[in-house]
Design a protein around this motif. Structure first.
Motif, PDB file in Angstrom:
ATOM      1  N   SER A 137       0.085   0.774  -3.662  1.00 36.82           N
ATOM      2  CA  SER A 137       1.421   0.171  -3.579  1.00 36.82           C
ATOM      3  C   SER A 137       1.368  -1.256  -3.030  1.00 36.82           C
ATOM      4  O   SER A 137       2.385  -1.833  -2.686  1.00 36.82           O
ATOM      5  CB  SER A 137       2.352   1.041  -2.732  1.00 36.82           C
ATOM      6  OG  SER A 137       1.909   1.088  -1.401  1.00 36.82           O
ATOM      7  N   ARG A 138       0.149  -1.807  -2.953  1.00 38.73           N
ATOM      8  CA  ARG A 138      -0.098  -3.183  -2.520  1.00 38.73           C
ATOM      9  C   ARG A 138       0.286  -3.452  -1.066  1.00 38.73           C
ATOM     10  O   ARG A 138       0.594  -4.572  -0.683  1.00 38.73           O
ATOM     11  CB  ARG A 138       0.581  -4.184  -3.446  1.00 38.73           C
ATOM     12  CG  ARG A 138       0.066  -4.098  -4.863  1.00 38.73           C
ATOM     13  CD  ARG A 138       0.807  -5.044  -5.779  1.00 38.73           C
ATOM     14  NE  ARG A 138       0.444  -4.803  -7.149  1.00 38.73           N
ATOM     15  CZ  ARG A 138      -0.293  -5.629  -7.876  1.00 38.73           C
ATOM     16  NH1 ARG A 138      -0.741  -6.746  -7.367  1.00 38.73           N
ATOM     17  NH2 ARG A 138      -0.576  -5.333  -9.118  1.00 38.73           N
ATOM     18  N   ASP A 139       0.255  -2.399  -0.265  1.00 40.00           N
ATOM     19  CA  ASP A 139       0.489  -2.525   1.174  1.00 40.00           C
ATOM     20  C   ASP A 139      -0.882  -2.643   1.843  1.00 40.00           C
ATOM     21  O   ASP A 139      -1.374  -1.720   2.488  1.00 40.00           O
ATOM     22  CB  ASP A 139       1.254  -1.298   1.662  1.00 40.00           C
ATOM     23  CG  ASP A 139       1.616  -1.368   3.138  1.00 40.00           C
ATOM     24  OD1 ASP A 139       1.312  -2.397   3.789  1.00 40.00           O
ATOM     25  OD2 ASP A 139       2.189  -0.384   3.637  1.00 40.00           O
ATOM     26  N   TYR A 140      -1.509  -3.804   1.646  1.00 41.56           N
ATOM     27  CA  TYR A 140      -2.914  -3.975   2.009  1.00 41.56           C
ATOM     28  C   TYR A 140      -3.164  -3.937   3.507  1.00 41.56           C
ATOM     29  O   TYR A 140      -4.192  -3.425   3.946  1.00 41.56           O
ATOM     30  CB  TYR A 140      -3.459  -5.265   1.395  1.00 41.56           C
ATOM     31  CG  TYR A 140      -3.390  -5.278  -0.110  1.00 41.56           C
ATOM     32  CD1 TYR A 140      -3.931  -4.240  -0.864  1.00 41.56           C
ATOM     33  CD2 TYR A 140      -2.770  -6.319  -0.787  1.00 41.56           C
ATOM     34  CE1 TYR A 140      -3.866  -4.236  -2.247  1.00 41.56           C
ATOM     35  CE2 TYR A 140      -2.703  -6.328  -2.177  1.00 41.56           C
ATOM     36  CZ  TYR A 140      -3.253  -5.283  -2.899  1.00 41.56           C
ATOM     37  OH  TYR A 140      -3.180  -5.279  -4.263  1.00 41.56           O
ATOM     38  N   ASP A 141      -2.234  -4.461   4.310  1.00 45.38           N
ATOM     39  CA  ASP A 141      -2.436  -4.432   5.768  1.00 45.38           C
ATOM     40  C   ASP A 141      -2.499  -3.006   6.290  1.00 45.38           C
ATOM     41  O   ASP A 141      -3.386  -2.652   7.066  1.00 45.38           O
ATOM     42  CB  ASP A 141      -1.328  -5.194   6.491  1.00 45.38           C
ATOM     43  CG  ASP A 141      -1.416  -6.697   6.307  1.00 45.38           C
ATOM     44  OD1 ASP A 141      -2.518  -7.191   5.988  1.00 45.38           O
ATOM     45  OD2 ASP A 141      -0.386  -7.371   6.468  1.00 45.38           O
ATOM     46  N   ASN A 142      -1.552  -2.182   5.848  1.00 47.64           N
ATOM     47  CA  ASN A 142      -1.558  -0.790   6.300  1.00 47.64           C
ATOM     48  C   ASN A 142      -2.720  -0.012   5.687  1.00 47.64           C
ATOM     49  O   ASN A 142      -3.262   0.889   6.328  1.00 47.64           O
ATOM     50  CB  ASN A 142      -0.227  -0.105   6.010  1.00 47.64           C
ATOM     51  CG  ASN A 142       0.839  -0.538   7.006  1.00 47.64           C
ATOM     52  OD1 ASN A 142       0.562  -0.695   8.191  1.00 47.64           O
ATOM     53  ND2 ASN A 142       2.046  -0.749   6.537  1.00 47.64           N
ATOM     54  N   ALA A 143      -3.103  -0.349   4.471  1.00 49.11           N
ATOM     55  CA  ALA A 143      -4.267   0.301   3.861  1.00 49.11           C
ATOM     56  C   ALA A 143      -5.509   0.022   4.695  1.00 49.11           C
ATOM     57  O   ALA A 143      -6.284   0.940   5.006  1.00 49.11           O
ATOM     58  CB  ALA A 143      -4.456  -0.191   2.429  1.00 49.11           C
ATOM     59  N   ARG A 144      -5.694  -1.233   5.084  1.00 46.69           N
ATOM     60  CA  ARG A 144      -6.851  -1.580   5.913  1.00 46.69           C
ATOM     61  C   ARG A 144      -6.833  -0.781   7.211  1.00 46.69           C
ATOM     62  O   ARG A 144      -7.839  -0.207   7.617  1.00 46.69           O
ATOM     63  CB  ARG A 144      -6.883  -3.079   6.221  1.00 46.69           C
ATOM     64  CG  ARG A 144      -8.061  -3.473   7.119  1.00 46.69           C
ATOM     65  CD  ARG A 144      -8.066  -4.935   7.532  1.00 46.69           C
ATOM     66  NE  ARG A 144      -6.782  -5.501   7.879  1.00 46.69           N
ATOM     67  CZ  ARG A 144      -6.135  -5.302   9.029  1.00 46.69           C
ATOM     68  NH1 ARG A 144      -6.663  -4.542   9.969  1.00 46.69           N
ATOM     69  NH2 ARG A 144      -4.977  -5.882   9.248  1.00 46.69           N
ATOM     70  N   ARG A 145      -5.667  -0.710   7.845  1.00 46.46           N
ATOM     71  CA  ARG A 145      -5.567   0.041   9.097  1.00 46.46           C
ATOM     72  C   ARG A 145      -5.891   1.533   8.888  1.00 46.46           C
ATOM     73  O   ARG A 145      -6.567   2.145   9.710  1.00 46.46           O
ATOM     74  CB  ARG A 145      -4.183  -0.122   9.713  1.00 46.46           C
ATOM     75  CG  ARG A 145      -4.011  -1.448  10.441  1.00 46.46           C
ATOM     76  CD  ARG A 145      -2.765  -1.480  11.302  1.00 46.46           C
ATOM     77  NE  ARG A 145      -1.563  -1.937  10.640  1.00 46.46           N
ATOM     78  CZ  ARG A 145      -1.330  -3.175  10.221  1.00 46.46           C
ATOM     79  NH1 ARG A 145      -2.244  -4.107  10.383  1.00 46.46           N
ATOM     80  NH2 ARG A 145      -0.185  -3.508   9.657  1.00 46.46           N
ATOM     81  N   ALA A 154      -4.092   8.239   2.606  1.00 48.94           N
ATOM     82  CA  ALA A 154      -2.956   7.351   2.878  1.00 48.94           C
ATOM     83  C   ALA A 154      -3.337   5.909   2.569  1.00 48.94           C
ATOM     84  O   ALA A 154      -2.548   5.152   1.986  1.00 48.94           O
ATOM     85  CB  ALA A 154      -2.508   7.486   4.334  1.00 48.94           C
ATOM     86  N   GLY A 155      -4.553   5.517   2.941  1.00 43.59           N
ATOM     87  CA  GLY A 155      -5.032   4.168   2.650  1.00 43.59           C
ATOM     88  C   GLY A 155      -5.059   3.886   1.159  1.00 43.59           C
ATOM     89  O   GLY A 155      -4.671   2.803   0.709  1.00 43.59           O
ATOM     90  N   LEU A 156      -5.519   4.855   0.371  1.00 38.97           N
ATOM     91  CA  LEU A 156      -5.533   4.677  -1.086  1.00 38.97           C
ATOM     92  C   LEU A 156      -4.124   4.501  -1.630  1.00 38.97           C
ATOM     93  O   LEU A 156      -3.878   3.637  -2.486  1.00 38.97           O
ATOM     94  CB  LEU A 156      -6.215   5.862  -1.766  1.00 38.97           C
ATOM     95  CG  LEU A 156      -7.718   6.001  -1.568  1.00 38.97           C
ATOM     96  CD1 LEU A 156      -8.218   7.249  -2.285  1.00 38.97           C
ATOM     97  CD2 LEU A 156      -8.453   4.764  -2.071  1.00 38.97           C
TER      98      LEU A 156
END
Length: 135
Positions: free
Chosen positions: A35-43, A28-30
């Motif tokens: 999709s450039r959703d970096y905050d959620n990727a980090r989480r 999911a993070g990848l």
């Protein structure tokens, strides 16, 4: 039907479920990163590591996300952890060197880029980055 499902879930070892969930969160993070959703990727990477702290790939990508946030000391920690777990991660040494360089830690950057060159002597990026540090 539900009791059969519960019984089958109980047969799956707890750690296997944690590992599977950690993999799902990593994937999911990848997707979020792509999709450039970096905050959620980090989480997602953080949650993946909470379940499986030995995932070198999650440490690496969390380091990338933290670098984007300019949280360089935390990024360095995760790059170092990723490389301790799996020293042959191709971009790990370059990522670590970049995080050091952005903190103006030229000694750390140089050591990391030298390790990148040693790991892959054909990498133009490793050579270029080392050249920048040595100027």
């Amino acid at each position: 039907m539900l009791s059969d499902l519960l019984k089958s879930l109980l047969r799956v070892p707890f750690q296997a479920r944690r590992t599977r969930r950690a993999s799902e969160l990593f994937e999911a993070g990848l997707a979020q990163k792509d999709s450039r959703d970096y905050d959620n990727a980090r989480r997602s990477f953080e949650e993946s590591l909470a379940l499986d702290p030995e995932r070198a790939d999650a440490h690496l990508w969390l380091g990338v996300m933290l670098t984007k946030e300019q949280s360089y000391p935390a990024a360095v920690h995760h790059f170092e952890r990723a490389l301790a777990l799996k020293p042959d991660i191709e971009d790990g040494w370059i990522d670590l060197g970049t995080a050091h360089y952005l903190q103006r830690n030229l000694a750390g950057a140089g050591a990391s880029f030298r390790a990148a060159v040693a790991a892959d002597p054909t990498s133009p990026l490793a050579h270029a980055n080392l050249g920048i540090v040595l100027k």
